[in-house]
Design a protein around this motif. Sequence first.
Motif, PDB file in Angstrom:
ATOM      1  N   ALA A  14      -9.586  -3.900 -11.394  1.00 59.10           N
ATOM      2  CA  ALA A  14      -8.723  -4.105 -10.234  1.00 59.10           C
ATOM      3  C   ALA A  14      -7.429  -4.779 -10.658  1.00 59.10           C
ATOM      4  N   MET A  15      -7.548  -5.806 -11.477  1.00 60.22           N
ATOM      5  CA  MET A  15      -6.363  -6.513 -11.970  1.00 60.22           C
ATOM      6  C   MET A  15      -5.507  -5.593 -12.830  1.00 60.22           C
ATOM      7  N   LEU A  18      -3.488  -3.235 -10.787  1.00 58.43           N
ATOM      8  CA  LEU A  18      -2.347  -3.877 -10.146  1.00 58.43           C
ATOM      9  C   LEU A  18      -1.206  -4.105 -11.125  1.00 58.43           C
ATOM     10  N   THR A  19      -1.512  -4.619 -12.296  1.00 57.61           N
ATOM     11  CA  THR A  19      -0.436  -4.847 -13.274  1.00 57.61           C
ATOM     12  C   THR A  19       0.193  -3.516 -13.683  1.00 57.61           C
ATOM     13  N   MET A  22       2.620  -2.646 -10.937  1.00 61.01           N
ATOM     14  CA  MET A  22       3.798  -3.498 -10.976  1.00 61.01           C
ATOM     15  C   MET A  22       4.669  -3.150 -12.169  1.00 61.01           C
ATOM     16  N   ASN A  23       4.017  -2.828 -13.275  1.00 59.24           N
ATOM     17  CA  ASN A  23       4.754  -2.418 -14.458  1.00 59.24           C
ATOM     18  C   ASN A  23       5.553  -1.148 -14.195  1.00 59.24           C
ATOM     19  N   LEU A  25       6.738  -0.269 -11.525  1.00 58.07           N
ATOM     20  CA  LEU A  25       7.831  -0.576 -10.598  1.00 58.07           C
ATOM     21  C   LEU A  25       8.830  -1.596 -11.167  1.00 58.07           C
ATOM     22  N   GLU A  91      -3.669   1.317  -0.017  1.00 61.50           N
ATOM     23  CA  GLU A  91      -2.866   0.522   0.914  1.00 61.50           C
ATOM     24  C   GLU A  91      -1.918  -0.435   0.186  1.00 61.50           C
ATOM     25  N   TYR A  92      -2.409  -1.053  -0.861  1.00 63.56           N
ATOM     26  CA  TYR A  92      -1.550  -2.020  -1.554  1.00 63.56           C
ATOM     27  C   TYR A  92      -0.358  -1.331  -2.203  1.00 63.56           C
ATOM     28  N   ASP A  95       2.220  -0.717   0.528  1.00 71.18           N
ATOM     29  CA  ASP A  95       2.910  -1.982   0.816  1.00 71.18           C
ATOM     30  C   ASP A  95       4.061  -2.199  -0.159  1.00 71.18           C
ATOM     31  N   MET A  96       3.745  -1.982  -1.448  1.00 72.33           N
ATOM     32  CA  MET A  96       4.756  -2.170  -2.490  1.00 72.33           C
ATOM     33  C   MET A  96       5.926  -1.222  -2.268  1.00 72.33           C
ATOM     34  N   ALA A  99       8.113  -2.374   0.474  1.00 73.50           N
ATOM     35  CA  ALA A  99       8.905  -3.537   0.055  1.00 73.50           C
ATOM     36  C   ALA A  99      10.062  -3.110  -0.835  1.00 73.50           C
ATOM     37  N   ILE A 100       9.769  -2.203  -1.756  1.00 71.25           N
ATOM     38  CA  ILE A 100      10.802  -1.696  -2.662  1.00 71.25           C
ATOM     39  C   ILE A 100      11.910  -1.002  -1.873  1.00 71.25           C
ATOM     40  N   LYS A 102      12.840  -1.429   1.124  1.00 70.59           N
ATOM     41  CA  LYS A 102      13.652  -2.412   1.827  1.00 70.59           C
ATOM     42  C   LYS A 102      14.578  -3.148   0.857  1.00 70.59           C
ATOM     43  N   ALA A 103      14.034  -3.481  -0.298  1.00 65.86           N
ATOM     44  CA  ALA A 103      14.824  -4.224  -1.286  1.00 65.86           C
ATOM     45  C   ALA A 103      16.008  -3.403  -1.789  1.00 65.86           C
TER      46      ALA A 103
END
Lengths: 130, 130
Positions: A14-15, A18-19, A22-23, A25, A91-92, A95-96, A99-100, A102-103
Amino acid sequence: MSICAYLVIALKEAMRNLTKTMNALSDETRLRILRVLLEKECCVCEIMQALDISQSRASRNLGILREAGLLRARRDGAWIVYSVDKEGMQEYLSDMVKAIRKALEGNQVVALDLERLKTAVRVGPSRVNH
Amino acid sequence: MSICAYLVIALKEAMRNLTKTMNALSDETRLRILRVLLEKECCVCEIMQALDISQSRASRNLGILREAGLLRARRDGAWIVYSVDKEGMQEYLSDMVKAIRKALEGNQVVALDLERLKTAVRVGPSRVNH
DNA sequence: ACTAAATATGCGCATATACTCATATAATTA
DNA sequence: TAATTATATGAGTATATGCGCATATTTAGT
């Protein structure tokens, strides 16, 4: 390998997922690609044109975004069409993406990409003089 | 340098800030630190204990999160206390933090960190046998 | 002022990343 | 089936990253 060892791996996955997301992105090229694909699905050569980058660079970064679960790819004749699967993704991840998006609102680099996207045509990389 | 050149730099800065944020959030150690700090503000030695990592590793990664605008630091006597400034941070940053928090829900690595955090005490690195 | 304690940081190393160039693979068309 | 086209990928290179170790810096307490 013992059952226990497999469990530990599953817990760490799971971790790792996620990384990995994020990587994917955390690179400008890929953020720009993602933003363009939020506008409309594209084949590799359209991404090349929108971002004004090389074929291998476009392809490789699309692959990384796909591998991270952010994009899906389908074949359409000679082309492979990439898109953001807003409904199907975890879902997560969505969400990202929100957020992206919007940013990046009002971002000038993105504005240029979207401008070039308008005139991009589905014509192969060999006909994109880059 | 011309005004134009400065403008171009300013336009690129927004993108650079975003990739910097995403980069800060693309490392397991830093995601764990962020999650712990969402629970309660901590000094470096508490982070060391919660994550069971070295002093320099804790300090350096806290610095990266801080540099990315995700944390703020204040001195409290001998200690430097880091915290997530939920209200003061840029909106896009707080969106990311929320998404991260949700993504880490139920994560086992995080659960262990939070467990260790409970017994962590504000005692210096030299007294943390690591 | 001196010592101890808490945190930051320079350096070196191993690894990861992003890119270009050239080539491989897979589908289309003649 | 051969040639063409669209995409993927291996190799090489330059740069970035994360860590530990040792040390510098800053504050507290005597």
